[in-house]
Motif scaffolding. Structure first.
Motif, PDB file in Angstrom:
ATOM      1  N   TYR A  94       0.812  -1.216   0.000  1.00 41.38           N
ATOM      2  CA  TYR A  94       0.000   0.000   0.000  1.00 41.38           C
ATOM      3  C   TYR A  94       0.850   1.273   0.000  1.00 41.38           C
ATOM      4  O   TYR A  94       0.499   2.264  -0.643  1.00 41.38           O
ATOM      5  N   SER A  95       1.961   1.259   0.740  1.00 39.34           N
ATOM      6  CA  SER A  95       2.710   2.498   0.979  1.00 39.34           C
ATOM      7  C   SER A  95       4.148   2.458   0.504  1.00 39.34           C
ATOM      8  O   SER A  95       4.921   3.365   0.827  1.00 39.34           O
ATOM      9  N   ASN A  96       4.534   1.409  -0.195  1.00 35.99           N
ATOM     10  CA  ASN A  96       5.882   1.287  -0.741  1.00 35.99           C
ATOM     11  C   ASN A  96       6.920   1.296   0.382  1.00 35.99           C
ATOM     12  O   ASN A  96       6.601   1.208   1.551  1.00 35.99           O
ATOM     13  N   PHE A  97       8.188   1.436   0.029  1.00 32.54           N
ATOM     14  CA  PHE A  97       9.262   1.527   1.005  1.00 32.54           C
ATOM     15  C   PHE A  97      10.434   2.255   0.368  1.00 32.54           C
ATOM     16  O   PHE A  97      10.514   2.395  -0.854  1.00 32.54           O
ATOM     17  N   SER A  98      11.331   2.738   1.200  1.00 35.95           N
ATOM     18  CA  SER A  98      12.468   3.507   0.709  1.00 35.95           C
ATOM     19  C   SER A  98      13.451   2.603  -0.043  1.00 35.95           C
ATOM     20  O   SER A  98      13.806   1.521   0.426  1.00 35.95           O
ATOM     21  N   THR A  99      13.883   3.073  -1.202  1.00 35.56           N
ATOM     22  CA  THR A  99      14.888   2.311  -1.961  1.00 35.56           C
ATOM     23  C   THR A  99      16.220   2.266  -1.212  1.00 35.56           C
ATOM     24  O   THR A  99      17.039   1.379  -1.452  1.00 35.56           O
ATOM     25  N   LYS A 100      16.419   3.201  -0.276  1.00 37.53           N
ATOM     26  CA  LYS A 100      17.655   3.235   0.498  1.00 37.53           C
ATOM     27  C   LYS A 100      17.691   2.141   1.571  1.00 37.53           C
ATOM     28  O   LYS A 100      18.714   1.962   2.241  1.00 37.53           O
ATOM     29  N   ALA A 101      16.569   1.435   1.715  1.00 38.88           N
ATOM     30  CA  ALA A 101      16.516   0.350   2.700  1.00 38.88           C
ATOM     31  C   ALA A 101      17.183  -0.921   2.186  1.00 38.88           C
ATOM     32  O   ALA A 101      17.081  -1.977   2.815  1.00 38.88           O
ATOM     33  N   PHE A 102      17.873  -0.825   1.034  1.00 41.29           N
ATOM     34  CA  PHE A 102      18.519  -2.008   0.453  1.00 41.29           C
ATOM     35  C   PHE A 102      19.488  -2.656   1.428  1.00 41.29           C
ATOM     36  O   PHE A 102      19.769  -3.857   1.339  1.00 41.29           O
ATOM     37  N   VAL A 103      20.027  -1.885   2.372  1.00 40.06           N
ATOM     38  CA  VAL A 103      21.009  -2.420   3.313  1.00 40.06           C
ATOM     39  C   VAL A 103      20.410  -3.574   4.118  1.00 40.06           C
ATOM     40  O   VAL A 103      21.113  -4.533   4.475  1.00 40.06           O
ATOM     41  N   PHE A 104      19.099  -3.514   4.376  1.00 40.63           N
ATOM     42  CA  PHE A 104      18.474  -4.590   5.149  1.00 40.63           C
ATOM     43  C   PHE A 104      18.069  -5.772   4.267  1.00 40.63           C
ATOM     44  O   PHE A 104      17.943  -6.890   4.758  1.00 40.63           O
ATOM     45  N   TRP A 105      17.869  -5.523   2.959  1.00 41.49           N
ATOM     46  CA  TRP A 105      17.741  -6.657   2.037  1.00 41.49           C
ATOM     47  C   TRP A 105      19.076  -7.393   1.973  1.00 41.49           C
ATOM     48  O   TRP A 105      19.124  -8.628   1.910  1.00 41.49           O
ATOM     49  N   PHE A 106      20.172  -6.615   1.995  1.00 41.13           N
ATOM     50  CA  PHE A 106      21.510  -7.216   1.990  1.00 41.13           C
ATOM     51  C   PHE A 106      21.724  -8.021   3.273  1.00 41.13           C
ATOM     52  O   PHE A 106      22.339  -9.094   3.249  1.00 41.13           O
ATOM     53  N   PHE A 107      21.210  -7.516   4.398  1.00 42.33           N
ATOM     54  CA  PHE A 107      21.304  -8.248   5.664  1.00 42.33           C
ATOM     55  C   PHE A 107      20.643  -9.624   5.533  1.00 42.33           C
ATOM     56  O   PHE A 107      21.181 -10.633   6.012  1.00 42.33           O
ATOM     57  N   LEU A 108      19.497  -9.679   4.853  1.00 36.98           N
ATOM     58  CA  LEU A 108      18.823 -10.961   4.641  1.00 36.98           C
ATOM     59  C   LEU A 108      19.667 -11.893   3.773  1.00 36.98           C
ATOM     60  O   LEU A 108      19.735 -13.097   4.023  1.00 36.98           O
ATOM     61  N   ILE A 109      20.320 -11.334   2.747  1.00 33.13           N
ATOM     62  CA  ILE A 109      21.178 -12.145   1.870  1.00 33.13           C
ATOM     63  C   ILE A 109      22.333 -12.762   2.666  1.00 33.13           C
ATOM     64  O   ILE A 109      22.748 -13.898   2.413  1.00 33.13           O
ATOM     65  N   LEU A 110      22.833 -12.010   3.654  1.00 39.67           N
ATOM     66  CA  LEU A 110      23.944 -12.502   4.471  1.00 39.67           C
ATOM     67  C   LEU A 110      23.561 -13.734   5.295  1.00 39.67           C
ATOM     68  O   LEU A 110      24.444 -14.479   5.756  1.00 39.67           O
ATOM     69  N   LEU A 111      22.272 -13.972   5.484  1.00 44.21           N
ATOM     70  CA  LEU A 111      21.830 -15.133   6.247  1.00 44.21           C
ATOM     71  C   LEU A 111      21.848 -16.426   5.420  1.00 44.21           C
ATOM     72  O   LEU A 111      21.844 -17.523   5.970  1.00 44.21           O
ATOM     73  N   ILE A 112      21.872 -16.278   4.095  1.00 43.24           N
ATOM     74  CA  ILE A 112      21.745 -17.442   3.210  1.00 43.24           C
ATOM     75  C   ILE A 112      22.906 -18.441   3.357  1.00 43.24           C
ATOM     76  O   ILE A 112      22.665 -19.658   3.437  1.00 43.24           O
ATOM     77  N   PRO A 113      24.180 -18.000   3.397  1.00 45.47           N
ATOM     78  CA  PRO A 113      25.266 -18.987   3.566  1.00 45.47           C
ATOM     79  C   PRO A 113      25.087 -19.843   4.817  1.00 45.47           C
ATOM     80  O   PRO A 113      25.381 -21.041   4.799  1.00 45.47           O
ATOM     81  N   GLY A 114      24.609 -19.236   5.901  1.00 42.77           N
ATOM     82  CA  GLY A 114      24.385 -19.995   7.132  1.00 42.77           C
ATOM     83  C   GLY A 114      23.302 -21.047   6.966  1.00 42.77           C
ATOM     84  O   GLY A 114      23.384 -22.140   7.544  1.00 42.77           O
ATOM     85  N   ILE A 115      22.288 -20.733   6.163  1.00 40.24           N
ATOM     86  CA  ILE A 115      21.221 -21.698   5.890  1.00 40.24           C
ATOM     87  C   ILE A 115      21.770 -22.881   5.102  1.00 40.24           C
ATOM     88  O   ILE A 115      21.499 -24.050   5.417  1.00 40.24           O
ATOM     89  N   LEU A 116      22.549 -22.584   4.072  1.00 38.68           N
ATOM     90  CA  LEU A 116      23.139 -23.648   3.249  1.00 38.68           C
ATOM     91  C   LEU A 116      24.072 -24.513   4.072  1.00 38.68           C
ATOM     92  O   LEU A 116      24.101 -25.748   3.920  1.00 38.68           O
ATOM     93  N   MET A 117      24.828 -23.868   4.961  1.00 47.42           N
ATOM     94  CA  MET A 117      25.749 -24.605   5.828  1.00 47.42           C
ATOM     95  C   MET A 117      24.967 -25.532   6.761  1.00 47.42           C
ATOM     96  O   MET A 117      25.361 -26.682   6.992  1.00 47.42           O
ATOM     97  N   ALA A 118      23.850 -25.053   7.277  1.00 51.79           N
ATOM     98  CA  ALA A 118      23.030 -25.847   8.191  1.00 51.79           C
ATOM     99  C   ALA A 118      22.486 -27.091   7.503  1.00 51.79           C
ATOM    100  O   ALA A 118      22.496 -28.190   8.070  1.00 51.79           O
ATOM    101  N   VAL A 119      22.023 -26.936   6.273  1.00 55.24           N
ATOM    102  CA  VAL A 119      21.496 -28.067   5.514  1.00 55.24           C
ATOM    103  C   VAL A 119      22.588 -29.114   5.285  1.00 55.24           C
ATOM    104  O   VAL A 119      22.336 -30.326   5.314  1.00 55.24           O
TER     105      VAL A 119
END
Length: 446
Positions: A94-119
């Protein structure tokens, strides 16, 4: 003002009655758990999130989470976090979000290696899905909340309404605790965290949410009590919640609340005019007197055991060897796991398994910082750096956010003693990223 005071009082009364109803008829907790997100969804859709209704709904969910857990209303431990994530995504639609918030999308990406390692490393005895959800729901909730709130403009009065939405169900929790355990004297026999005074639920989580309630109603008393009736009401709410937080015998939430209040008073004093600073002497004196009176009452109700608890002594007055209830040993093992696995860590959610295999210790982490290091390695370090630094970068142009420091220390202290078991630290962290204005500046005339 009369109308405002009346409606505020009615909301308080309704939330006291909710506690009474659930105590009398426990099955109502499940209905309450369904009603909150359904009504919230209808409100957001009807208003199309034009006034950030998503923040009010999710704030209420943060406040009600522990109450639902202790009364059996939660459908699973991550019920509220998943709901909050869903509402934040709805708000973005409804209200979109700031494009400058990409840093927190990057934070989510940083979690992926740990997920793969866990599997890759999980053994047959480990429920990998459960382990990942348990350990990653908090960080994911934080990241999604942060994306939505990143530099989103709100008035300070609107921010107060948001934290009050958290505060009302926290008041419900406190009333329920009085109903569940009306006599503290009868159940306090030692200095350990007390389940009886915590509604039969985890004292650490109860103390955490009640500590947040202490700050909310202190701020309401200090900044938004415009009449004597409101001052009396907010003062009573503050003392009631504070007492129930203290007698959980879990120190984390209470200490966090005290630090939050100190941060608020510091910023208010720093930005006050000379005339305003002169009035702070009265505020300090009243705050200290309330604290002394509350502590004295708690001391008498617990037979002096509460003082021994905060002095890290047992019921016989002997000093305990560990100050953090055994958490030091868990943190130590997690740091050793990080040193042994510095790049990828041991895998997201695999810390418990790795500790059991390496050190024979089967215990879940209470510290989100050491958990991120041990389970995510270098990627965890980068993720923590983002979380630590980003709010302060935004704060340089956001000085009217008077709750900034208080919210930040709540997140920081809470993740050090209660990890991210509840949604509260994730949501409150994201509140530091809001762009707050005490009032909207008037547009110059053409």
């Amino acid at each position: 003002m009369k109308k405002t005071s009346l409606s505020y009082g009615y909301i308080i009364l309704i939330h006291a009655l909710i506690a009474l109803a659930v105590f009398a008829l426990p099955f109502l907790s499940k209905i309450y758990a369904i009603v909150v997100p359904v009504v919230g969804f209808l409100i957001v859709v009807k208003k199309q999130n034009k006034n950030n209704e998503v923040l009010l709904v999710t704030a209420y969910m943060v406040g009600v989470e522990v109450f639902l857990r202790m009364t059996g209303g939660n459908f699973n431990n991550e019920f509220i976090k998943f709901n909050i994530i869903g509402f934040m995504l709805l708000g973005m639609i409804y209200s979109n979000f700031s494009t400058k918030a990409f840093v927190f999308w990057f934070f989510l990406i940083l979690l992926i290696p740990g997920i793969l390692m866990a599997v890759a490393v999980a053994n047959f005895n480990t429920d990998i899905r459960k382990a990942l959800v348990f350990n990653l729901s908090g960080p994911v909730c934080l990241a999604i909340c942060a994306v939505y709130m990143f530099k989103r403009n709100v008035l300070f009065s609107d921010l107060q309404n948001i934290i009050l939405a958290m505060g009302f169900p926290i008041f419900t929790t406190a009333i329920y605790l009085f109903l569940y355990n009306p006599s503290v004297k009868d159940v306090v026999t030692g200095t350990q965290s007390n389940f009886a005074t915590s509604g039969g639920f985890g004292p650490n989580q109860v103390s955490t949410v009640l500590g947040l309630g202490i700050f909310i109603f202190f701020a309401q008393l200090l900044l938004f009590s415009k009449s004597k009736k409101l001052m009396f009401l907010n003062g009573a709410l503050l003392l009631l919640i504070s007492f129930r937080a203290i007698v959980t015998f879990s120190r984390g939430g209470v200490i966090t609340a005290v630090v939050m209040i100190m941060c608020l008073l510091f910023l208010l004093y720093y930005f006050s005019s000379p005339r305003g600073k002169s009035k702070f002497t009265t505020v300090f004196i009243v705050t200290i007197l309330m604290g002394i009176g509350l502590w004295t009452y708690s001391y008498l109700q617990t037979g002096g055991l509460i003082e021994k608890r905060y002095a890290n002594k047992d019921a016989k007055g002997r000093t305990k060897k560990d100050r953090l209830g055994g958490r030091e040993e868990i943190i130590d093992t997690e740091l050793k796991l990080f040193v042994d696995n510095p790049v990828l860590g041991v895998g997201a959610g695999m810390g418990k398994q790795a500790r059991e295999e390496s050190f024979g210790m089967e215990a879940a982490s209470h510290n989100e910082i050491s958990r991120m290091l041990s389970e995510h390695g270098l990627f965890g370090v980068m993720g923590l750096f983002i979380l630590f630094v980003t709010p302060f970068i935004l704060y340089f142009d956001n000085k009217q956010h008077l709750y900034f420091l208080s919210f930040y220390v709540f997140w920081l202290l809470t993740i050090n003693h209660a990890a991210m078991r509840t949604a509260a630290p994730a949501f409150v962290y994201a509140l530091t990223l809001l762009s707050v204005k005490v009032k909207i500046p008037e547009k110059p005339e053409d």
